[in-house]
Design a protein around this motif. Sequence first.
Motif, PDB file in Angstrom:
ATOM      1  N   PRO A 138       0.827  -1.215   0.000  1.00  0.00           N
ATOM      2  CA  PRO A 138       0.000   0.000   0.000  1.00  0.00           C
ATOM      3  C   PRO A 138       0.859   1.263   0.000  1.00  0.00           C
ATOM      4  O   PRO A 138       2.013   1.243   0.443  1.00  0.00           O
ATOM      5  CB  PRO A 138      -0.807  -0.121   1.296  1.00  0.00           C
ATOM      6  CG  PRO A 138      -0.843  -1.585   1.589  1.00  0.00           C
ATOM      7  CD  PRO A 138       0.490  -2.104   1.130  1.00  0.00           C
ATOM      8  N   ARG A 139       0.282   2.352  -0.472  1.00  0.00           N
ATOM      9  CA  ARG A 139       0.985   3.638  -0.512  1.00  0.00           C
ATOM     10  C   ARG A 139       0.080   4.694   0.119  1.00  0.00           C
ATOM     11  O   ARG A 139      -0.421   5.590  -0.562  1.00  0.00           O
ATOM     12  CB  ARG A 139       1.347   4.006  -1.949  1.00  0.00           C
ATOM     13  CG  ARG A 139       2.117   2.904  -2.691  1.00  0.00           C
ATOM     14  CD  ARG A 139       2.496   3.337  -4.089  1.00  0.00           C
ATOM     15  NE  ARG A 139       3.371   4.496  -4.063  1.00  0.00           N
ATOM     16  CZ  ARG A 139       4.708   4.423  -3.921  1.00  0.00           C
ATOM     17  NH1 ARG A 139       5.286   3.238  -3.776  1.00  0.00           N
ATOM     18  NH2 ARG A 139       5.437   5.508  -3.904  1.00  0.00           N
ATOM     19  N   HIS A 186       3.700   2.545   6.375  1.00  0.00           N
ATOM     20  CA  HIS A 186       4.081   3.875   6.837  1.00  0.00           C
ATOM     21  C   HIS A 186       3.463   4.900   5.893  1.00  0.00           C
ATOM     22  O   HIS A 186       3.499   4.730   4.667  1.00  0.00           O
ATOM     23  CB  HIS A 186       5.608   4.044   6.820  1.00  0.00           C
ATOM     24  CG  HIS A 186       6.318   3.204   7.835  1.00  0.00           C
ATOM     25  ND1 HIS A 186       6.241   3.460   9.186  1.00  0.00           N
ATOM     26  CD2 HIS A 186       7.133   2.133   7.706  1.00  0.00           C
ATOM     27  CE1 HIS A 186       6.983   2.574   9.844  1.00  0.00           C
ATOM     28  NE2 HIS A 186       7.528   1.757   8.965  1.00  0.00           N
ATOM     29  N   LEU A 187       2.892   5.962   6.436  1.00  0.00           N
ATOM     30  CA  LEU A 187       2.346   7.014   5.590  1.00  0.00           C
ATOM     31  C   LEU A 187       3.454   7.618   4.732  1.00  0.00           C
ATOM     32  O   LEU A 187       4.619   7.671   5.147  1.00  0.00           O
ATOM     33  CB  LEU A 187       1.701   8.098   6.457  1.00  0.00           C
ATOM     34  CG  LEU A 187       0.545   7.641   7.363  1.00  0.00           C
ATOM     35  CD1 LEU A 187       0.010   8.817   8.163  1.00  0.00           C
ATOM     36  CD2 LEU A 187      -0.565   6.991   6.550  1.00  0.00           C
ATOM     37  N   ALA A 203       8.943   4.778  -0.918  1.00  0.00           N
ATOM     38  CA  ALA A 203       8.856   6.178  -0.517  1.00  0.00           C
ATOM     39  C   ALA A 203       8.573   7.116  -1.677  1.00  0.00           C
ATOM     40  O   ALA A 203       8.375   8.311  -1.481  1.00  0.00           O
ATOM     41  CB  ALA A 203      10.153   6.597   0.175  1.00  0.00           C
ATOM     42  N   GLN A 204       8.557   6.605  -2.913  1.00  0.00           N
ATOM     43  CA  GLN A 204       8.333   7.459  -4.067  1.00  0.00           C
ATOM     44  C   GLN A 204       6.870   7.882  -4.144  1.00  0.00           C
ATOM     45  O   GLN A 204       5.971   7.117  -3.802  1.00  0.00           O
ATOM     46  CB  GLN A 204       8.731   6.725  -5.357  1.00  0.00           C
ATOM     47  CG  GLN A 204      10.196   6.334  -5.398  1.00  0.00           C
ATOM     48  CD  GLN A 204      11.102   7.539  -5.272  1.00  0.00           C
ATOM     49  OE1 GLN A 204      10.889   8.554  -5.912  1.00  0.00           O
ATOM     50  NE2 GLN A 204      12.126   7.429  -4.429  1.00  0.00           N
ATOM     51  N   PRO A 205       6.592   9.088  -4.588  1.00  0.00           N
ATOM     52  CA  PRO A 205       5.205   9.561  -4.670  1.00  0.00           C
ATOM     53  C   PRO A 205       4.372   8.666  -5.582  1.00  0.00           C
ATOM     54  O   PRO A 205       4.855   8.103  -6.558  1.00  0.00           O
ATOM     55  CB  PRO A 205       5.340  10.964  -5.266  1.00  0.00           C
ATOM     56  CG  PRO A 205       6.746  11.378  -4.962  1.00  0.00           C
ATOM     57  CD  PRO A 205       7.552  10.104  -5.014  1.00  0.00           C
ATOM     58  N   SER A 206       3.109   8.546  -5.227  1.00  0.00           N
ATOM     59  CA  SER A 206       2.192   7.745  -6.041  1.00  0.00           C
ATOM     60  C   SER A 206       0.777   8.188  -5.738  1.00  0.00           C
ATOM     61  O   SER A 206       0.517   8.908  -4.776  1.00  0.00           O
ATOM     62  CB  SER A 206       2.352   6.256  -5.733  1.00  0.00           C
ATOM     63  OG  SER A 206       1.469   5.479  -6.509  1.00  0.00           O
ATOM     64  N   SER A 207      -0.161   7.735  -6.529  1.00  0.00           N
ATOM     65  CA  SER A 207      -1.561   8.056  -6.281  1.00  0.00           C
ATOM     66  C   SER A 207      -2.100   7.166  -5.181  1.00  0.00           C
ATOM     67  O   SER A 207      -1.479   6.193  -4.770  1.00  0.00           O
ATOM     68  CB  SER A 207      -2.368   7.847  -7.568  1.00  0.00           C
ATOM     69  OG  SER A 207      -2.262   6.503  -7.994  1.00  0.00           O
ATOM     70  N   ASN A 208      -3.295   7.477  -4.711  1.00  0.00           N
ATOM     71  CA  ASN A 208      -3.942   6.701  -3.666  1.00  0.00           C
ATOM     72  C   ASN A 208      -4.093   5.251  -4.111  1.00  0.00           C
ATOM     73  O   ASN A 208      -4.350   4.964  -5.279  1.00  0.00           O
ATOM     74  CB  ASN A 208      -5.327   7.303  -3.366  1.00  0.00           C
ATOM     75  CG  ASN A 208      -5.958   6.722  -2.132  1.00  0.00           C
ATOM     76  OD1 ASN A 208      -6.379   5.579  -2.161  1.00  0.00           O
ATOM     77  ND2 ASN A 208      -6.038   7.505  -1.069  1.00  0.00           N
ATOM     78  N   THR A 209      -3.952   4.327  -3.162  1.00  0.00           N
ATOM     79  CA  THR A 209      -3.986   2.900  -3.498  1.00  0.00           C
ATOM     80  C   THR A 209      -5.382   2.395  -3.821  1.00  0.00           C
ATOM     81  O   THR A 209      -5.528   1.347  -4.428  1.00  0.00           O
ATOM     82  CB  THR A 209      -3.441   2.062  -2.323  1.00  0.00           C
ATOM     83  OG1 THR A 209      -4.309   2.268  -1.204  1.00  0.00           O
ATOM     84  CG2 THR A 209      -2.044   2.469  -1.986  1.00  0.00           C
TER      85      THR A 209
END
Length: 217
Positions: A138-139, A186-187, A203-209
């Motif tokens: 998850p991200r 981790h958020l 840790a790379q930016p991504s859209s909501n899971t």
Amino acid sequence: MAPDTADVMLGEDGLARPAWAAFDPLMRDYYDQEWGLPVRDEQGLYERICLEGFQAGLSWATILRKRPAFRQAFSGFNPEAVAAFTDADVERLMQDPGIVRNRAKILATIKNARATLALRAEGGLVDFVWQFQPVATPRPMVHADIPTQSVESIALSKALRKKGFSFVGPTTMFALMEAIGMVDTHLLGSHRRGSSGIWPDAAQPSSNTGQPPATAR
């Protein structure tokens, strides 16, 4: 503590943590130093499974404060020692104010020790559990993005039950997967995001899971 924009709290040390780890020093140290790091030894993994089971219906802070007493009561969570516990040991543990005195959970800890020993003939507990590591993690930007269970935690729960384990429901097993680094929840704004070494791009930016929302740990 100062609020940040991504559901984390900025501490006086300038580090961003989720609210559950931002205030209590014990929880903060656990978050900073232990939670989400890989556990790949039998005794450590057996302990985590049992403590996650004891947490059911309680807060993790309660279990964490009692962990030294749990370790003393259960022989350091040595599965060989706990597997040999008798009815007299169960009664002793039921009188121990330092632990959670729940008979079903105490019996499950003994049962899980015996199941752990039995798994040695099939490669051991560590390999058995880690085979359920998902292909993606998850991200979460905010706490509501974190699921409470997953396809993998459901499968792990079923597999462990078939091997004789108790108190290993899907939600409990997802919490285990979080705690031992099998998933990184981790958020994205947390200073610990991507620190397990298992998910190098976590840790790379991504859209909501798009995962279902979670309740507070």
